[in-house]
Design an enzyme around this catalytic site. Structure first.
Site, PDB file in Angstrom:
ATOM      1  N   HIS A 173       0.822  -1.201   0.000  1.00 50.70           N
ATOM      2  CA  HIS A 173       0.000   0.000   0.000  1.00 50.70           C
ATOM      3  C   HIS A 173       0.861   1.257   0.000  1.00 50.70           C
ATOM      4  O   HIS A 173       1.928   1.294   0.624  1.00 50.70           O
ATOM      5  CB  HIS A 173      -0.916   0.011   1.223  1.00 50.70           C
ATOM      6  CG  HIS A 173      -1.963  -1.055   1.191  1.00 50.70           C
ATOM      7  ND1 HIS A 173      -3.096  -0.955   0.425  1.00 50.70           N
ATOM      8  CD2 HIS A 173      -2.028  -2.259   1.825  1.00 50.70           C
ATOM      9  CE1 HIS A 173      -3.846  -2.046   0.601  1.00 50.70           C
ATOM     10  NE2 HIS A 173      -3.209  -2.846   1.436  1.00 50.70           N
ATOM     11  N   ARG A 185      -7.442 -11.286   9.173  1.00 49.51           N
ATOM     12  CA  ARG A 185      -6.677 -10.108   9.581  1.00 49.51           C
ATOM     13  C   ARG A 185      -6.826  -9.933  11.090  1.00 49.51           C
ATOM     14  O   ARG A 185      -7.913 -10.124  11.643  1.00 49.51           O
ATOM     15  CB  ARG A 185      -7.195  -8.861   8.856  1.00 49.51           C
ATOM     16  CG  ARG A 185      -6.777  -8.800   7.406  1.00 49.51           C
ATOM     17  CD  ARG A 185      -7.674  -7.856   6.619  1.00 49.51           C
ATOM     18  NE  ARG A 185      -8.899  -8.529   6.189  1.00 49.51           N
ATOM     19  CZ  ARG A 185      -9.890  -7.921   5.532  1.00 49.51           C
ATOM     20  NH1 ARG A 185      -9.808  -6.645   5.259  1.00 49.51           N
ATOM     21  NH2 ARG A 185     -10.957  -8.598   5.167  1.00 49.51           N
ATOM     22  N   ILE A 243      -1.392  -6.361  13.801  1.00 49.91           N
ATOM     23  CA  ILE A 243      -0.759  -6.114  12.500  1.00 49.91           C
ATOM     24  C   ILE A 243      -1.676  -6.620  11.394  1.00 49.91           C
ATOM     25  O   ILE A 243      -1.517  -7.718  10.858  1.00 49.91           O
ATOM     26  CB  ILE A 243       0.637  -6.770  12.417  1.00 49.91           C
ATOM     27  CG1 ILE A 243       1.464  -6.419  13.655  1.00 49.91           C
ATOM     28  CG2 ILE A 243       1.348  -6.307  11.151  1.00 49.91           C
ATOM     29  CD1 ILE A 243       1.716  -4.952  13.865  1.00 49.91           C
ATOM     30  N   SER A 263      -3.835  -5.198   7.691  1.00 50.83           N
ATOM     31  CA  SER A 263      -3.479  -4.356   6.559  1.00 50.83           C
ATOM     32  C   SER A 263      -3.320  -2.901   7.023  1.00 50.83           C
ATOM     33  O   SER A 263      -4.183  -2.394   7.760  1.00 50.83           O
ATOM     34  CB  SER A 263      -4.566  -4.443   5.490  1.00 50.83           C
ATOM     35  OG  SER A 263      -4.274  -3.605   4.407  1.00 50.83           O
ATOM     36  N   CYS A 268       5.597 -29.752 -12.286  1.00 51.78           N
ATOM     37  CA  CYS A 268       4.342 -29.001 -12.353  1.00 51.78           C
ATOM     38  C   CYS A 268       4.216 -28.392 -13.739  1.00 51.78           C
ATOM     39  O   CYS A 268       4.934 -27.455 -14.083  1.00 51.78           O
ATOM     40  CB  CYS A 268       4.323 -27.908 -11.280  1.00 51.78           C
ATOM     41  SG  CYS A 268       2.908 -26.791 -11.395  1.00 51.78           S
ATOM     42  N   CYS A 316       1.560 -26.838 -15.111  1.00 55.97           N
ATOM     43  CA  CYS A 316       0.854 -25.550 -15.172  1.00 55.97           C
ATOM     44  C   CYS A 316       1.827 -24.384 -14.981  1.00 55.97           C
ATOM     45  O   CYS A 316       1.764 -23.389 -15.700  1.00 55.97           O
ATOM     46  CB  CYS A 316      -0.226 -25.478 -14.095  1.00 55.97           C
ATOM     47  SG  CYS A 316      -1.564 -26.676 -14.273  1.00 55.97           S
TER      48      CYS A 316
END
Length: 486
Positions: free
Chosen positions: A49, A310, A335, A337, A399, A401
């Protein structure tokens, strides 16, 4: 006797451990799960952010902006994926534009650089799939995206390389003060330490309340997510938010550093600190809200849904510092977001607190860098061919994919804090994260894990504990035969 015991091996605990390893201290990290990154840190929006949303003057705002600025250097030093793709907070109605201006003003006061309010025309040029109702947006060029697993593991591995001890499958049951040190009663015996760092995520209030008269309350806030296949890559270029509300920044649509598109989260307060189940109602709400900001969301490309928790503290603030009535006990609690974004700064702050309390000297042997798992796909064709010739395991694709080789899986198992489960391999290499969601590669990955750890196949788990994948060898042989036929 340790100098410091850290409770929790999520990204905050790992960042604290890495920063504390800069000093001459004996440190251990105590984790109740079988690996690092098993709680909030493994199921989140993977967003760095910019810092425009947190309350002005709050510790959350300060550490968000500081952590954002530190992310480039941390990604270079510790070799984890990070990209500044920028973020957009979309205003869907003309009458909401004053709220967008308020968010801009808050971001400027928090010290966020480069913020701009853009109009409909520029917004549509930046994001062709934006909703036709979108009137304007707040553009934050410093916003970014990161691999949360890669970041958490990188901090933990670097801490381990610098001498930090990790004790997994070890649950802290009780904490008490004995003279000038702390005693941690655990499921595997007693641990003694001069200082304790409480980085236990949704359980941080439990440990805080064991030692302090001033009580803390953390509510698990569940968020549902949907992950889209790489075939939807490019649907959005930036992280697209809607105007935030009382429950946070709302539902977002964002690219990931690995080329997927992520949609989420919802915000539902619950009591169960292990309640990571998804619900049909939650997923329906998620897709409905996401569809308000963008048009033509390719929901048929969803390959998995998941939920994360969260750690919402009642005051909506990070709680970091030594407790007044429990000297030597340092909270790293609440803690939520933007915790992932703030983690580099959180680690630095907590390490500074312990350094000042203990008068610790710098560690002259501290190693600041760490190298991640080699990705053959990132090499030029000639170098990749030479690598496979030298080590054929890098040419054996397990793997399909995600095109992950046996060599990468072996590296994930053998490196510091090596993977012991299917999820451990998945978080380190992405084997099993593609369209088939490990339907094809899990048997071969299990074989590699069993071989490398010298264990029977029946002991291999999905995520530690009792999550064994097979009941016996005959069942496994039947499963392998089925996959071979497919």
């Amino acid at each position: 006797m340790y100098d410091v015991a850290i409770i929790g091996a999520g990204v905050s605990g790992a960042a604290c451990a890495r920063e504390l390893s800069r000093y001459r201290l004996r440190i251990c990290v105590v984790e109740k799960e079988e690996d690092v990154c098993c709680g909030t840190s493994k199921a989140n929006s993977a967003i760095v952010h910019a810092g425009f949303d947190a309350a002005c003057g709050s510790l959350m705002a300060k550490l968000n902006v500081e952590g954002n600025a530190m992310m480039d250097g941390a990604a270079r030093e510790l070799d984890f994926p990070f990209r500044r793709n920028g973020s957009l907070v979309v205003c869907l109605r003309e009458e909401e534009q004053p709220a967008l201006q308020t968010l801009y003003d808050k971001g400027v006061r928090n010290g966020v650089k480069g913020l701009r309010i853009i109009g409909r025309e520029e917004l549509a040029a930046m994001e062709p799939n934006i909703s036709e109702q979108a009137a304007a947006a707040l553009y934050a060029p410093t916003g970014g995206i990161v691999c949360p697993f890669g970041m958490n593991i990188a901090y933990a591995e670097n801490a381990a390389e610098n001498g930090v001890e990790f004790q997994f499958d070890t649950e802290v049951i009780k904490i008490s003060k004995k003279g000038d040190f702390w005693s941690l009663k655990t499921s595997k015996g007693e641990i003694e330490a001069r200082y304790v760092v409480n980085a236990a995520g949704v359980y941080a209030d439990k440990f805080h309340n064991m030692v302090s008269r001033k009580k803390l309350h953390i509510t698990p806030r569940r968020g549902d997510y949907c992950l889209l296949d790489r075939s939807a890559e490019g649907f959005v270029n930036h992280t697209v938010f809607q105007l935030p509300n009382a429950f946070g920044k709302g539902v977002l649509v964002t690219p990931t550093v690995h080329g997927n598109t992520l949609v989420g989260p919802t915000a539902i307060d619950i009591e169960d600190k292990e309640g990571t189940n998804t619900t049909q109602a939650g997923i329906d709400e998620l897709l409905r809200k996401a569809g308000a900001a963008v048009r033509g969301l390719p929901i048929r490309q969803v390959i998995t849904s998941f939920a994360g928790l969260r750690a919402h503290e009642d005051g909506g603030e990070f709680c970091i510092g030594e407790l007044e009535d429990a000297r030597g006990f340092v909270d790293c609690a609440g803690i939520e977001s933007p915790g992932l974004s703030s983690a580099p700064a959180i680690g630095k702050m907590v390490a500074g607190i312990i350094r000042d309390l203990s008068h610790a000297e710098e560690n002259p042997h501290f190693k600041a860098t760490r190298k991640g798992i080699l990705d053959p796909k990132a090499l030029p064709r000639g170098q990749r061919a030479a690598l496979i010739k030298e080590n054929p395991a890098y040419g054996n694709i397990i793997c399909r994919c995600e095109m992950i080789s046996e060599g990468e899986i072996i590296d994930a198992i053998r490196r510091p804090l090596g993977a012991r489960s299917l999820d451990g391999v998945k978080r380190r290499t992405r084997a099993g994260m593609g369209r088939c969601q490990s339907g094809f590669c899990s048997p071969r990955t299990m074989e590699i894990l069993a071989r490398e750890w010298g264990e029977d196949l029946s002991e291999i788990t999905k995520s530690g504990g009792a999550s064994r994948m097979i009941a016996g060898r005959n069942k496994y042989i039947e499963m392998r035969k089925t996959y071979a036929e497919i």
